[in-house]
Enzyme design. Structure first.
Site, PDB file in Angstrom:
ATOM      1  CB  SER A   1       5.152  35.837 -72.350  1.00 52.21           C
ATOM      2  OG  SER A   1       5.993  36.943 -72.052  1.00 52.21           O
TER       3      SER A   1
ATOM      4  CB  SER B   1       6.316  39.356 -74.153  1.00 53.60           C
ATOM      5  OG  SER B   1       6.481  38.034 -74.550  1.00 53.60           O
TER       6      SER B   1
ATOM      7  CE  LYS C   1       5.361  38.510 -68.665  1.00 56.16           C
ATOM      8  NZ  LYS C   1       6.119  38.715 -69.907  1.00 56.16           N
TER       9      LYS C   1
HETATM   10  N1  GLN Z   1       6.952  35.104 -78.083  1.00 56.18           N
HETATM   11  C1  GLN Z   1       8.348  35.296 -77.856  1.00 56.18           C
HETATM   12  C2  GLN Z   1       8.952  34.067 -77.213  1.00 56.18           C
HETATM   13  O1  GLN Z   1       8.242  33.140 -77.036  1.00 56.18           O
HETATM   14  C3  GLN Z   1       8.565  36.500 -77.042  1.00 56.18           C
HETATM   15  C4  GLN Z   1       8.525  36.291 -75.585  1.00 56.18           C
HETATM   16  C5  GLN Z   1       8.806  37.542 -74.832  1.00 56.18           C
HETATM   17  O2  GLN Z   1       8.907  38.624 -75.387  1.00 56.18           O
HETATM   18  N2  GLN Z   1       8.984  37.386 -73.532  1.00 56.18           N
HETATM   19  O3  GLN Z   1      10.088  34.034 -76.873  1.00 56.18           O
END
Ligand code: GLN
Length: 480
Positions: free
Chosen positions: A154, A178, A79
């Site tokens: 994400s 995420s 990532k």
């Molecule tokens: N969807 C969550 C957010 O927007 C989680 C993001 C993540 O785990 N990096 O913060």
């Protein structure tokens, strides 16, 4: 060799029996990734040179009769919030568009030492903020299973490359779901280890007390093996745990007869019909393997989203202060004074979601509001962690859905941040409590969209989590 169906065990076997060399595998995987990428936009960069060089090292070790490592020849994507020496690392942001890190993250270093081939950097939401991968400055990722839908976020790119078969495994990061949510949307395995299990050294910080690095793979064994390699104490991350890393392969051979599984009742309210159906089928499968299923309660669940979005924005506002136009390459070309340079660089280069979170985070940390919001959220976090502790006195594992619904259409929730935030309801609690959790594919909807089942266990009980997941996989949880 057929890259999209390879597993780590298959690669080990292929290399040992000389069916293919690591160099052949690397070039095949890279060719396939270059051909497939226009369909998904999952890779932001392919690292041909680095992967081929690593493959040559593996082949040379094999020729000398040496052990090339447990990940020898395995094509792995990383990532783009995890730094890679000499390979551009953008965090999906214009702010780091030209940033080439001078060092490798510990997890990357450990994978390469074990023989892995880093094939490329995976697209993601800007600074890992989002649930759909639509916040990337470099365009959204399409779900390989249903190209008009999001892959989740994400770590959308990391999930998509494994689902489309251009990487055998990948690394993602999870702050509030995420890893598990995109794994669930794309039909692959995604693991968020215990907080502190994997070093965060080289993971670009979003919300430091919640950030985790974890693996994506096509099956439970591969995910466990990858975690085994990257886990363990690292002196460069003071929050990384000293606890020894057990051999996950042993626990995965055990059956699950007599294990007590808790279903938190709060996680089954408001669940979409089709998702609910698949999860209930999954639970029945576990029951048929001899698990005892009981209902439990995690009473503070309803406060989790509010709590998470206060803590993560507070930490993000502080972590993102370093992108000031002085360091990390991007600087506004239009500024005349120093203050303008800060303001305009940040104003021009941060996307809308990052700005929203920086503003909210700065607000909840400001004098007068700190006690009312940030401190209170920390107290609520302790209550949520307490819920888990009490539940784990009664059961060995918790089983829940990962997301209330399967992958949604691109653009469907983009204009409504609150709706987007609500989709994290079942995943953020695990991060707030710091317990290990994972998503395993558990079925598909009538439209063919994957549904993931979440398994959570006590702190550092990754062996128990993998035991249950592997038994589920053996029992046919995957054959959908
Ligand atoms: N969807 C969550 C957010 O927007 C989680 C993001 C993540 O785990 N990096 O913060």
């Amino acid at each position: 060799m057929n890259v999209p169906t390879l597993t780590i065990a298959g690669i080990q076997e292929g290399l040992r029996s000389r069916q293919f060399s690591a160099a052949e595998l690397a070039s095949e995987a890279l060719k396939f990734a270059a051909a497939e990428n226009p369909k998904t936009n999952a890779y932001l960069l392919l690292s041909e040179e680095r992967a081929i060089q690593a493959a040559r090292n593996v082949d040379a070790a094999l020729a000398r009769g040496e052990d090339p490592g447990v990940l020898a020849g395995v094509p792995i994507a990383v990532k783009d919030v995890i730094v890679t020496k000499g390979l551009r690392t953008t965090c999906g942001s214009r702010l780091l568009e030209h940033f080439v890190p001078p060092y490798d993250a510990t997890a990357v270093e450990r994978m390469e030492k074990a023989g892995a081939l880093i094939v490329g950097k995976a697209n993601c939401d800007e600074f890992a903020m989002g649930s759909s991968n639509e916040n990337s400055a470099f365009g959204p990722v399409r779900n390989p299973v249903a190209p008009d839908r999001v892959p989740g976020g994400s770590s959308g790119g990391s999930a998509a490359v494994v689902a489309q078969g251009t990487a055998v495994a990948s690394l993602g990061s999870d702050t509030g779901g995420s890893i598990r949510q995109p794994a669930s949307f794309c039909g692959v395995v995604g693991v968020t280890p215990t907080y502190g299990r994997v070093s965060r050294y080289g993971l670009v910080a979003f919300a430091s007390s919640l950030d985790h690095i974890g693996p994506f793979a096509r099956n439970v064994h591969d995910a466990a093996l990858l975690l085994q390699v990257i886990a363990g104490r690292d002196a460069r991350d003071a929050t990384s745990a000293f606890a020894p890393v057990p051999d996950y392969r042993q626990s995965m051979q055990q059956d699950v007869k007599g294990l007590r599984i808790g279903l938190p009742k709060e996680y089954f309210d408001g669940l979409g019909d089709e998702t609910g159906l698949q999860i209930r089928k999954g639970i029945e499968l576990l029951r048929s393997q001899g698990c005892e299923v009981v209902e439990v309660s995690l009473p503070h669940t309803q406060y989790a989203i509010a709590c998470y979005y206060i803590i993560c924005t507070a930490e993000a506002s502080s972590n993102l202060a370093r992108y000031d136009g002085v360091r990390y390459t991007t600087r506004s070309a239009n500024a005349k004074t120093m203050i303008d340079m800060y303001r305009m660089t940040r104003g021009e280069a941060f996307g809308a979601e990052c700005k929203r979170r920086i503003m909210l985070g700065t607000y909840v940390l400001s004098a007068g509001y700190y006690d009312a919001y940030y401190l209170k959220a920390q107290k609520v976090r302790a209550l949520i962690a307490g819920d888990f502790q009490r539940a784990f006195e009664k059961v060995d594992a918790l089983v829940t859905p990962v997301s209330p619904f399967p992958a949604f259409k691109l653009g469907e929730k983009l204009d409504d941040p609150i709706q987007m935030y609500l989709s994290d309801i079942y995943t953020i609690t695990g991060d707030l409590a710091g317990v290990p959790c994972m998503s395993v594919p558990c079925g598909v909807t009538r439209e063919g969209l994957p549904v993931g089942m979440q398994i959570l266990t006590r702190h550092f009980d990754e062996p128990g989590m993998f035991r249950l997941a592997a038994a589920f996989e053996r029992a046919g949880g995957f054959s959908v």
